[in-house]
Design an enzyme around this catalytic site. Structure first.
Site, PDB file in Angstrom:
ATOM      1  N   SER A  67       0.799  -1.220   0.000  1.00  0.00           N
ATOM      2  CA  SER A  67       0.000   0.000   0.000  1.00  0.00           C
ATOM      3  C   SER A  67       0.832   1.270   0.000  1.00  0.00           C
ATOM      4  O   SER A  67       0.386   2.294  -0.506  1.00  0.00           O
ATOM      5  CB  SER A  67      -0.946   0.000   1.204  1.00  0.00           C
ATOM      6  OG  SER A  67      -0.216  -0.100   2.411  1.00  0.00           O
ATOM      7  N   LYS A  74     -11.600   1.024  -2.126  1.00  0.00           N
ATOM      8  CA  LYS A  74     -10.559   1.605  -2.974  1.00  0.00           C
ATOM      9  C   LYS A  74     -11.049   1.639  -4.419  1.00  0.00           C
ATOM     10  O   LYS A  74     -11.912   2.438  -4.732  1.00  0.00           O
ATOM     11  CB  LYS A  74      -9.247   0.902  -2.707  1.00  0.00           C
ATOM     12  CG  LYS A  74      -8.755   1.403  -1.337  1.00  0.00           C
ATOM     13  CD  LYS A  74      -7.693   0.693  -0.644  1.00  0.00           C
ATOM     14  CE  LYS A  74      -7.541   1.353   0.734  1.00  0.00           C
ATOM     15  NZ  LYS A  74      -6.808   0.552   1.689  1.00  0.00           N
ATOM     16  N   HIS A 131      -5.246  -3.081  -2.903  1.00  0.00           N
ATOM     17  CA  HIS A 131      -4.848  -2.196  -4.012  1.00  0.00           C
ATOM     18  C   HIS A 131      -4.688  -2.948  -5.329  1.00  0.00           C
ATOM     19  O   HIS A 131      -4.093  -2.419  -6.266  1.00  0.00           O
ATOM     20  CB  HIS A 131      -3.544  -1.475  -3.663  1.00  0.00           C
ATOM     21  CG  HIS A 131      -3.692  -0.603  -2.448  1.00  0.00           C
ATOM     22  ND1 HIS A 131      -4.211   0.666  -2.516  1.00  0.00           N
ATOM     23  CD2 HIS A 131      -3.427  -0.850  -1.151  1.00  0.00           C
ATOM     24  CE1 HIS A 131      -4.239   1.181  -1.293  1.00  0.00           C
ATOM     25  NE2 HIS A 131      -3.781   0.285  -0.443  1.00  0.00           N
TER      26      HIS A 131
HETATM   27  C1  LIG Z   1      -6.943   0.261   3.061  1.00  0.00           C
HETATM   28  C2  LIG Z   1      -6.343  -1.053   3.354  1.00  0.00           C
HETATM   29  C3  LIG Z   1      -6.969  -1.953   4.216  1.00  0.00           C
HETATM   30  C4  LIG Z   1      -8.176  -1.590   5.032  1.00  0.00           C
HETATM   31  O1  LIG Z   1      -9.337  -1.564   4.277  1.00  0.00           O
HETATM   32  P1  LIG Z   1     -10.558  -0.646   4.746  1.00  0.00           P
HETATM   33  O2  LIG Z   1     -11.701  -1.159   3.965  1.00  0.00           O
HETATM   34  O3  LIG Z   1     -10.176   0.756   4.433  1.00  0.00           O
HETATM   35  O4  LIG Z   1     -10.705  -0.869   6.227  1.00  0.00           O
HETATM   36  C5  LIG Z   1      -6.428  -3.200   4.352  1.00  0.00           C
HETATM   37  N1  LIG Z   1      -5.298  -3.543   3.706  1.00  0.00           N
HETATM   38  C6  LIG Z   1      -4.653  -2.703   2.888  1.00  0.00           C
HETATM   39  C7  LIG Z   1      -3.423  -3.143   2.193  1.00  0.00           C
HETATM   40  C8  LIG Z   1      -5.154  -1.424   2.691  1.00  0.00           C
HETATM   41  O5  LIG Z   1      -4.496  -0.574   1.911  1.00  0.00           O
END
Ligand SMILES: *Cc1c(COP(=O)(O)O)cnc(C)c1O
Length: 388
Positions: free
Chosen positions: A182, A241, A210
């Protein structure tokens, strides 16, 4: 013992002195990467809404129609009365996209990771985790009571060493990693990890927050290494995302999903996602599954930026510009804001000490001219200066 307020104030002073204090800034996001911060119009290069689906007319309409028809909240845990029929549709679609038997939707990605891992491993078991795995994978691993071994980022020799040393004595073993990291935007070497997992009888779990919608033809990191999907038995991700909405999920076999329904505490004891979030995600996945040009865009925009800024070609829509010191990273972010670009500084402990950075994310609707201008500013005023 200090008073609670003195305790908090001293902690805050320490964070401020280290450049690690975090504060909220009101930001109104709009279409095509535009945003309003304070009273300034800016272009955001730090949203994970890679396909701009949070603003897509069909996605918004699906959410609005669901609110009108079903109301706002879901009323209870999905195991009580919160299991709206839209969840079955959404889970079928997610499983199809990832090529698994089944899927389970959670309230958020964070809740998914902290629910899944303790359901599968516990005391007497062992977890192997990449050191740059997302914070919620690490939280899930720690909450599980399994012994956690952290391997150097993407270092397969180190992983193998740890497996050889620690796998044998444990009962069950789980390997966890981000599929797309991330904060760095690189991919995990999944083909090698699948091979090591098989060789050492270890279950493999990827966090593909991602990956979905932007790499591997939209299917995510298990398809980023060829058309045949890699055999990864646990693939979690988020609907917040590229999918543009909110919620988390995991794709796995039917028995694993059925076990999680009974055992994942963040599923059992947390209220179901609102039906409108499920409706929006279904509409967004329909676009992801059908619009192949759209899903190529975020990575090709990132590639344009990297080429023009003189950086290595990206593997995902995430591009880090490492600065080092926390205050320098904040300064670079403020300079870009003055130029009309919103690029947040990412600081420890989100990233390792000494690697504070700008983290740029590219979206489908970014304008090539904005990308060029941003690349020029970063090349001339940040990269060249820190090289000098
Ligand atoms: C954003 C993210 C999460 C968390 O997901 P949410 O739905 O925002 O709680 C988990 N793992 C990674 C790698 C992320 O970037």
């Amino acid at each position: 013992m200090p008073s609670l307020n003195d305790f908090a104030s001293t902690k805050l002073e320490n964070l401020t002195a280290r450049g690690q204090r975090r504060e909220l800034t009101d930001t109104a996001r709009k279409a095509a990467g535009n945003a309003v911060r304070g009273n300034r119009d800016v272009i955001s290069f730090c949203c994970n809404d890679y396909l701009n689906l949070s603003q897509h007319p069909a996605v918004k309409r699906a959410a609005q129609a669901a609110v009108e028809e079903f109301g706002v909240g879901s009323g209870a845990s999905r195991l009580v009365t919160g299991n709206h029929p839209l969840f079955a549709q959404l889970e079928t679609r997610l499983a199809r996209l990832k090529g698994t038997d089944a899927a389970l939707v959670f309230g958020a990605g964070y809740l998914a990771n902290t629910g899944i891992i303790p359901s599968l491993v516990g005391a007497g078991d062992v977890v192997f985790a990449d050191e740059l795995s997302h914070a919620c994978l690490m939280s899930g691993a720690r909450m599980s009571d399994a012994q956690v071994h952290v391997f150097r980022h993407n270092d397969m020799a180190h992983l193998e060493e740890l497996l050889t040393a620690h796998r044998g004595s444990a009962r069950n073993a789980l390997m966890v990693t981000d599929g797309v990291f991330s904060m760095d935007g690189d991919l995990a070497p999944l083909p090698q990890m699948v091979a090591l997992a098989n060789e050492h009888e270890t279950w493999l779990m990827t966090d593909d927050a991602h990956g979905l919608g932007v790499i591997g033809g939209g299917h995510g990191s298990a398809r980023a290494f060829g058309d045949v999907p890699l055999d990864i038995p646990l693939q979690m991700g988020t609907l917040s995302k590229a999918v543009g909405g909110f919620g988390g999920y995991v794709c796995a076999s039917q028995p694993v999903i059925d076990l999680l329904k009974s055992r994942a505490r963040t599923f059992v004891y947390s209220t179901g996602l609102p039906p409108a979030n499920a409706a929006a995600a279904i509409a967004a996945l329909e676009i992801i599954e059908s619009d192949t040009d759209l899903i190529e865009k975020p990575v090709s925009n990132a590639a344009q930026f990297c080429h023009e800024a003189g950086l290595p070609a990206p593997q995902s829509p995430i591009v880090p510009v490492i600065i080092g010191d926390e205050r320098d990273a904040l300064g670079a972010s403020h300079m870009l804001l003055d130029e009309g670009y919103l690029v947040t500084a990412i600081r420890p402990p989100t990233v390792p000490a000494g690697t504070a950075r700008l983290r740029l994310t590219f979206m489908a609707e970014h304008d090539p001219e904005d990308i060029s201008r941003l690349a020029e500013i970063i090349r001339e005023r940040i990269i060249r200066r820190s090289a000098a």
